[in-house]
Write an enzyme that holds these catalytic residues in place. Structure first.
Site, PDB file in Angstrom:
ATOM      1  N   TRP A   1       0.821  -1.270   0.228  1.00 14.39           N
ATOM      2  CA  TRP A   1      -0.048  -0.108  -0.124  1.00 14.39           C
ATOM      3  C   TRP A   1       0.963   1.355  -0.036  1.00 14.39           C
ATOM      4  CZ3 TRP A   1      -4.330  -0.951  -1.760  1.00 14.39           C
ATOM      5  CH2 TRP A   1      -4.953  -2.070  -1.488  1.00 14.39           C
TER       6      TRP A   1
ATOM      7  N   ASP B   1      -1.444   6.743   6.440  1.00 16.63           N
ATOM      8  CA  ASP B   1      -2.543   5.531   6.025  1.00 16.63           C
ATOM      9  C   ASP B   1      -2.895   4.688   7.108  1.00 16.63           C
ATOM     10  OD1 ASP B   1      -4.246   3.707   4.918  1.00 16.63           O
ATOM     11  OD2 ASP B   1      -2.893   3.265   3.309  1.00 16.63           O
TER      12      ASP B   1
ATOM     13  N   LYS C   1     -12.168  -1.914   7.048  1.00 20.69           N
ATOM     14  CA  LYS C   1     -11.540  -2.717   7.912  1.00 20.69           C
ATOM     15  C   LYS C   1     -11.986  -2.637   9.362  1.00 20.69           C
ATOM     16  CE  LYS C   1      -8.315  -3.336   4.437  1.00 20.69           C
ATOM     17  NZ  LYS C   1      -7.810  -2.423   3.382  1.00 20.69           N
TER      18      LYS C   1
HETATM   19  C1  PLP Z   1      -7.225  -1.836   2.382  1.00 21.46           C
HETATM   20  C2  PLP Z   1      -6.272  -0.681   2.419  1.00 21.46           C
HETATM   21  C3  PLP Z   1      -5.965   0.311   1.347  1.00 21.46           C
HETATM   22  C4  PLP Z   1      -6.712   0.094   0.027  1.00 21.46           C
HETATM   23  O1  PLP Z   1      -8.166   0.695   0.475  1.00 21.46           O
HETATM   24  P1  PLP Z   1      -9.374   1.083  -0.664  1.00 21.46           P
HETATM   25  O2  PLP Z   1     -10.324   1.668   0.373  1.00 21.46           O
HETATM   26  O3  PLP Z   1      -9.671  -0.124  -1.080  1.00 21.46           O
HETATM   27  O4  PLP Z   1      -8.735   1.995  -1.625  1.00 21.46           O
HETATM   28  C5  PLP Z   1      -4.821   1.240   1.597  1.00 21.46           C
HETATM   29  N1  PLP Z   1      -4.150   1.061   2.278  1.00 21.46           N
HETATM   30  C6  PLP Z   1      -4.081   0.234   3.296  1.00 21.46           C
HETATM   31  C7  PLP Z   1      -3.189   0.334   4.595  1.00 21.46           C
HETATM   32  C8  PLP Z   1      -5.264  -0.748   3.311  1.00 21.46           C
HETATM   33  O5  PLP Z   1      -5.165  -1.652   4.252  1.00 21.46           O
END
Ligand code: PLP
Length: 363
Positions: free
Chosen positions: A104, A174, A198
């Site tokens: 990511w 993030d 999540k």
């Molecule tokens: C799942 C995830 C993403 C992607 O998220 P989307 O909402 O599908 O764009 C980005 N960063 C991390 C750390 C993730 O776990």
């Protein structure tokens, strides 16, 4: 609650609290006497407004977010934030600094590279992202736009446990897979973002917590929908927001409060993770953890088995027993148990026991 619920270890979208789903079910056809579901309400109605404001206020309260920050409900997932952040905050003579800790963060970097100057200041790629690399804190960053980190690496099962020692610059994080899983000092960050699917709710809404002083440095001439200021000015109601996702998010936040707040949730998350890591550590090498001990994630537990055949067998008999979502991502192989807030202690106990039983019967 008598219905059968799976032991859901999906990486995302992932388990939601059963209590939340019940509440949504109860209110589905007639939300607070309106004779309609939240999905059918106008996003300009007073009933929806209460949902929207309630969700914002609860998030501020649970995370202890000060007035120096704007809280936004956006769309496009965490993935759109990869682009929006450099679009808004990476100016021509500046550099955006990235710490690479997994797939990511690589994706986040790739988007920034298209828009301006970037530099990687630490990476654990050469060890297949099995640890959180130290950042040289003596680094002086030339014209920093921001420093970007990924606090929990969903695919590799590593997590930042210490945010001290990062160079002095606006810190952007993030937190898609560990927001609200532990106590956090929001004031250390200039921007926090997370797709909801999540730890916060269903997919479709993305939370961004942005410091007002950072917003002042934003580019002004941007496509309207990609400009954070559009959304701060309109209180995340510039266009139609994902109303049902925000409603479910508000129910998840209520649930966190009912659990006793973030401290209690964090304690339980530590207990849950310890159960699984103990099953790995006590297995005499049958289960091999991917993450280095000091970088272990309390949200995604990654491990491999001795052979491909053992992994297949582990996954297929797990499925028969009602454990769902345990296959690892292809870049690590083996298995991954995602144990976000809504995954119960009981589910983790059952999985830990299964891991011990499987090992004993397989050997
Ligand atoms: C799942 C995830 C993403 C992607 O998220 P989307 O909402 O599908 O764009 C980005 N960063 C991390 C750390 C993730 O776990």
């Amino acid at each position: 609650m008598t219905e059968t619920r799976a032991f859901n270890f999906n990486a995302g979208p992932s388990a939601l609290p059963t209590e939340v789903l019940h509440k949504a079910q109860q209110e589905l056809l007639n939300f607070k006497g309106t004779g309609m579901s939240v999905m059918e309400l106008s996003h300009r109605s007073k009933e929806y407004d209460a949902v929207h404001e309630g969700a914002l206020a609860r998030l501020r309260s649970i995370m202890n977010i000060s007035d120096e920050y704007e809280v936004l409900f956006l769309q496009g997932g965490a993935s759109l934030q990869f682009s929006m952040i450099p679009l808004n905050f990476l100016h021509e003579k500046q550099v955006a600094y990235y710490v690479l800790t997994g797939a990511w963060s690589e994706k986040a970097l790739k988007e920034a590279e298209k828009l301006g100057h970037t530099k990687v200041i630490a990476s654990s790629k050469e060890q297949n992202y099995s640890y959180i690399p130290a950042v040289d804190c003596s680094l002086t960053l030339e014209n920093p736009a921001y420093v970007h980190i990924t606090t929990n690496n969903t695919i590799f099962g590593t997590q930042w446990h210490d945010f001290s020692g990062l160079p002095d610059a606006d810190l952007v994080a993030d937190m898609s897979s560990d927001i609200l899983s532990r106590k956090l000092d929001v004031n250390k960050f200039s921007l926090i973002y997370a797709g909801a699917q999540k730890n916060l709710g269903p997919s479709g809404v993305t939370v961004a917590i942005v410091k007002k002083s950072l917003l002042e440095r934003s580019h002004s001439n941007l496509p309207t929908m990609l400009n954070y200021t559009t959304h701060t000015k309109a209180n995340s109601l510039y266009n139609t927001p994902p109303t049902f996702a925000i409603y479910l998010l508000s129910l998840v936040l209520q649930w966190v409060e009912e659990q006793g707040g973030i401290e209690k949730v964090e304690q339980r998350n530590e207990q849950k993770a310890a159960l699984l890591y103990n099953s790995i550590d006590d297995s005499n090498g049958f289960y091999t953890p991917h993450a280095a001990i000091d970088s272990r994630s309390n949200m995604n537990v990654t491990f491999t088995l001795p052979t491909e055949e053992a992994t297949k067998k582990f996954l297929s008999s797990a499925k028969e027993k009602g454990f769902i979502g345990l296959a690892g991502h292809r870049s690590v192989g083996g298995c991954r148990a995602s144990i976000y807030n809504a995954v119960s202690l009981e589910a983790c106990e059952a999985l830990a026991t299964y891991m011990q039983d499987f090992k004993n019967s397989y050997l």
